[in-house]
Design an enzyme around this catalytic site. Structure first.
Site, PDB file in Angstrom:
ATOM      1  N   HIS A 267       0.842  -1.195   0.000  1.00 54.70           N
ATOM      2  CA  HIS A 267       0.000   0.000   0.000  1.00 54.70           C
ATOM      3  C   HIS A 267       0.873   1.240   0.000  1.00 54.70           C
ATOM      4  O   HIS A 267       1.953   1.228   0.594  1.00 54.70           O
ATOM      5  CB  HIS A 267      -0.907   0.017   1.237  1.00 54.70           C
ATOM      6  N   ASP A 318      -8.056  -5.239  -0.135  1.00 58.12           N
ATOM      7  CA  ASP A 318      -8.551  -6.141  -1.177  1.00 58.12           C
ATOM      8  C   ASP A 318      -8.193  -7.606  -0.947  1.00 58.12           C
ATOM      9  O   ASP A 318      -8.723  -8.484  -1.623  1.00 58.12           O
ATOM     10  CB  ASP A 318      -7.997  -5.710  -2.547  1.00 58.12           C
TER      11      ASP A 318
HETATM   12  N1  COA Z   1       3.944  -7.538  -4.512  1.00 55.11           N
HETATM   13  C1  COA Z   1       5.280  -7.599  -4.589  1.00 55.11           C
HETATM   14  N2  COA Z   1       6.070  -6.527  -4.418  1.00 55.11           N
HETATM   15  C2  COA Z   1       5.480  -5.368  -4.165  1.00 55.11           C
HETATM   16  C3  COA Z   1       4.086  -5.229  -4.052  1.00 55.11           C
HETATM   17  C4  COA Z   1       3.316  -6.376  -4.249  1.00 55.11           C
HETATM   18  N3  COA Z   1       1.990  -6.319  -4.167  1.00 55.11           N
HETATM   19  N4  COA Z   1       3.786  -3.948  -3.776  1.00 55.11           N
HETATM   20  C5  COA Z   1       4.937  -3.292  -3.730  1.00 55.11           C
HETATM   21  N5  COA Z   1       5.963  -4.139  -3.956  1.00 55.11           N
HETATM   22  C6  COA Z   1       7.381  -3.819  -3.974  1.00 55.11           C
HETATM   23  C7  COA Z   1       7.801  -3.278  -5.319  1.00 55.11           C
HETATM   24  O1  COA Z   1       8.153  -4.299  -6.217  1.00 55.11           O
HETATM   25  C8  COA Z   1       8.943  -2.420  -4.921  1.00 55.11           C
HETATM   26  O2  COA Z   1      10.028  -3.260  -4.608  1.00 55.11           O
HETATM   27  P1  COA Z   1      11.535  -2.860  -4.930  1.00 55.11           P
HETATM   28  O3  COA Z   1      11.785  -1.612  -4.148  1.00 55.11           O
HETATM   29  O4  COA Z   1      12.314  -4.042  -4.480  1.00 55.11           O
HETATM   30  O5  COA Z   1      11.576  -2.636  -6.417  1.00 55.11           O
HETATM   31  C9  COA Z   1       8.475  -1.795  -3.614  1.00 55.11           C
HETATM   32  O6  COA Z   1       7.604  -2.758  -3.042  1.00 55.11           O
HETATM   33  C10 COA Z   1       7.750  -0.476  -3.785  1.00 55.11           C
HETATM   34  O7  COA Z   1       6.672  -0.684  -4.704  1.00 55.11           O
HETATM   35  P2  COA Z   1       5.911   0.448  -5.478  1.00 55.11           P
HETATM   36  O8  COA Z   1       5.090  -0.190  -6.539  1.00 55.11           O
HETATM   37  O9  COA Z   1       6.847   1.531  -5.892  1.00 55.11           O
HETATM   38  O10 COA Z   1       5.020   1.041  -4.320  1.00 55.11           O
HETATM   39  P3  COA Z   1       3.782   1.967  -4.503  1.00 55.11           P
HETATM   40  O11 COA Z   1       3.619   2.751  -3.271  1.00 55.11           O
HETATM   41  O12 COA Z   1       3.861   2.731  -5.779  1.00 55.11           O
HETATM   42  O13 COA Z   1       2.616   0.893  -4.694  1.00 55.11           O
HETATM   43  C11 COA Z   1       0.669  -0.317  -4.646  1.00 55.11           C
HETATM   44  C12 COA Z   1       1.495   0.766  -3.961  1.00 55.11           C
HETATM   45  C13 COA Z   1      -0.605  -0.526  -3.862  1.00 55.11           C
HETATM   46  C14 COA Z   1       0.316   0.150  -6.055  1.00 55.11           C
HETATM   47  C15 COA Z   1       1.497  -1.626  -4.720  1.00 55.11           C
HETATM   48  O14 COA Z   1       1.782  -2.077  -3.422  1.00 55.11           O
HETATM   49  C16 COA Z   1       0.791  -2.693  -5.527  1.00 55.11           C
HETATM   50  O15 COA Z   1       0.874  -2.692  -6.753  1.00 55.11           O
HETATM   51  N6  COA Z   1       0.068  -3.632  -4.844  1.00 55.11           N
HETATM   52  C17 COA Z   1      -0.668  -4.648  -5.548  1.00 55.11           C
HETATM   53  C18 COA Z   1      -1.982  -4.092  -6.056  1.00 55.11           C
HETATM   54  C19 COA Z   1      -2.959  -3.874  -4.943  1.00 55.11           C
HETATM   55  O16 COA Z   1      -3.186  -4.738  -4.102  1.00 55.11           O
HETATM   56  N7  COA Z   1      -3.609  -2.710  -4.981  1.00 55.11           N
HETATM   57  C20 COA Z   1      -4.633  -2.367  -4.034  1.00 55.11           C
HETATM   58  C21 COA Z   1      -4.176  -1.277  -3.150  1.00 55.11           C
HETATM   59  S1  COA Z   1      -5.373  -0.965  -1.874  1.00 55.11           S
END
Ligand code: COA
Length: 382
Positions: A267, A318
């Site tokens: 998140h 979720d």
């Molecule tokens: N699974 C695996 N790795 C994850 C992850 C996940 N669901 N969410 C984040 N990470 C990792 C990224 O790969 C990254 O790792 P790294 O630094 O080794 O490259 C790090 O955590 C940061 O991720 P990032 O995507 O930049 O964080 P963000 O703040 O932009 O993303 C979300 C937030 C919610 C978009 C992200 O956690 C995600 O895509 N989650 C899955 C989708 C989801 O469940 N969305 C509903 C949100 S309520």
């Protein structure tokens, strides 16, 4: 007027940027706390109905009994949708359409049937918030029945939003346990600060466009798998694992190795377990026991524990909601529309707030392309 010369601050994905003030909700991502207008989400999920929470978000205080009765009556009265909308779903929407796309279009069409659609008066906007919240469940249920070759069921216009929605979906009144679970799920998804769909909603609202345009934009944002669409992806994952026999641990390792995201995990704001996930997990646990089907809970727990151990990332809203809806017998692709039914209250409350003190939301982009090029005759290009 030229833009200001001072270098603007830049943050990828606007992480850590505070764009505006809100009185609607507070999130402490370090301790895992979520508050709607002063009330802890755990208290609300246990002790307030979705309609009470809608009132709280729109009006700022929990309703008295008389105020709640009045709101519930308005919601019930507004649940039916115009026949033209049902005809559109029947005759002009393919059965295999993505339900979020179908609902995005249906919400947009609703504007054409609302005489107050472009009326910016705050009272008119409040009435629209009620109508949008009342009609989306009817549209979701109608779409699901039509695509299954069944007739849509008119709302009973009795009982709660959760009750009437499940009735319209299944053609029979839900039991008290199913209604209570759906009601609590709606409470949990109603509001969450400046998440992507709410931000989209406020950006559109800040142009002084209308409420319908803003929530249609919000629907588009919620649909994405990084936002509300994640609950569908979570269930797809669980079903695939069940089918393939791959263990939850193998799955996590494979995904992390491939640098792929695991849906329902991570998140932008929570750096610990999302408090809504705690409540949904407890609901899933009770429901699993009641149904004698614990495999979804067990698989989910193993995925969660493994990602937590490997990456320090925890579950979001979720993650467990997917299995809760699955055990309630709801089609997988309706999970995000159900999220939207609930979040409609948060979106519209943000619009009401935005319009009390509106300023156009318009950030800047840093130009990183070339400069100083000149236009060559077309024959000389290439
Ligand atoms: N699974 C695996 N790795 C994850 C992850 C996940 N669901 N969410 C984040 N990470 C990792 C990224 O790969 C990254 O790792 P790294 O630094 O080794 O490259 C790090 O955590 C940061 O991720 P990032 O995507 O930049 O964080 P963000 O703040 O932009 O993303 C979300 C937030 C919610 C978009 C992200 O956690 C995600 O895509 N989650 C899955 C989708 C989801 O469940 N969305 C509903 C949100 S309520």
């Amino acid at each position: 007027m030229s833009q200001t010369a001072a270098a603007p601050t830049k943050s990828r994905g606007l992480e850590g940027v505070t764009a505006l003030d809100t009185e609607l909700s507070f999130i402490d991502g370090t301790v895992g706390e979520l508050i709607y207008r002063g009330y802890d989400i755990r208290d609300l999920a246990k002790n307030a109905s979705f309609e009470e929470v809608a009132y709280l978000l729109w009006k700022g205080e929990l309703p008295t009994q008389a105020q709640l009765d009045d709101l519930e009556a308005q919601l019930r009265a507004a649940r039916p949708v115009h026949d033209d909308l049902l005809d559109h779903l029947r005759h002009h929407t393919p059965n295999d359409a993505n339900p979020m796309a179908a609902m995005r279009t249906a919400l947009s069409m609703l504007a054409a049937y609302d005489d107050e659609a472009d009326d910016p008066d705050p009272e008119a906007n409040y009435r629209k918030a009620i109508r949008l919240t009342a009609k989306l469940p009817t549209l979701v249920a109608a779409f699901d029945r039509i695509r299954k070759g069944k007739d849509p069921i008119a709302p009973k216009q009795e009982g709660s939003t959760a009750h009437d929605f499940l009735y319209m979906l299944n053609g029979e009144a839900p039991g008290p346990a199913a209604e209570a679970i759906m009601d609590a799920a709606l409470v949990l998804h109603a509001e969450h600060g400046l998440n992507a769909s709410t931000f989209a909603c406020r950006v559109i609202g800040s142009t002084m466009s209308d409420m319908y345009s803003a929530v249609v934009g919000a629907m588009g944002a919620l649909k994405g798998p990084l936002h509300g669409g994640a609950n569908i992806e979570v269930m797809k994952t669980l079903l695939e694992l069940d089918e393939s026999g791959e263990t939850a641990q193998q799955f996590v390792d494979r995904k992390l190795e491939a640098k792929e995201k695991i849906m329902g995990i991570g998140h932008r704001v929570y750096k610990t377990l999302d408090p809504r996930a705690t409540i949904l997990r407890a609901m899933l646990s009770d429901l699993s026991e009641e149904k004698g089907e614990t495999k979804w809970l067990e698989m989910s727990d193993t995925i969660r524990e493994t990602v937590l151990e490997r990456k320090g990332l925890d579950a979001n809203v979720d993650f467990y909601s997917a299995s809760v809806y699955y055990l309630l017998g709801i089609e997988t692709d309706l999970y995000t529309p159900i999220f939207a039914i609930s979040r409609m209250t948060g979106w519209t409350a943000h619009l009401l707030e935005q319009w009390t003190d509106n300023r156009l939301i318009r950030p800047r982009a840093e130009y990183v392309g070339p400069k100083g090029k000149t236009v060559a005759p077309i024959a000389d290009r290439g």
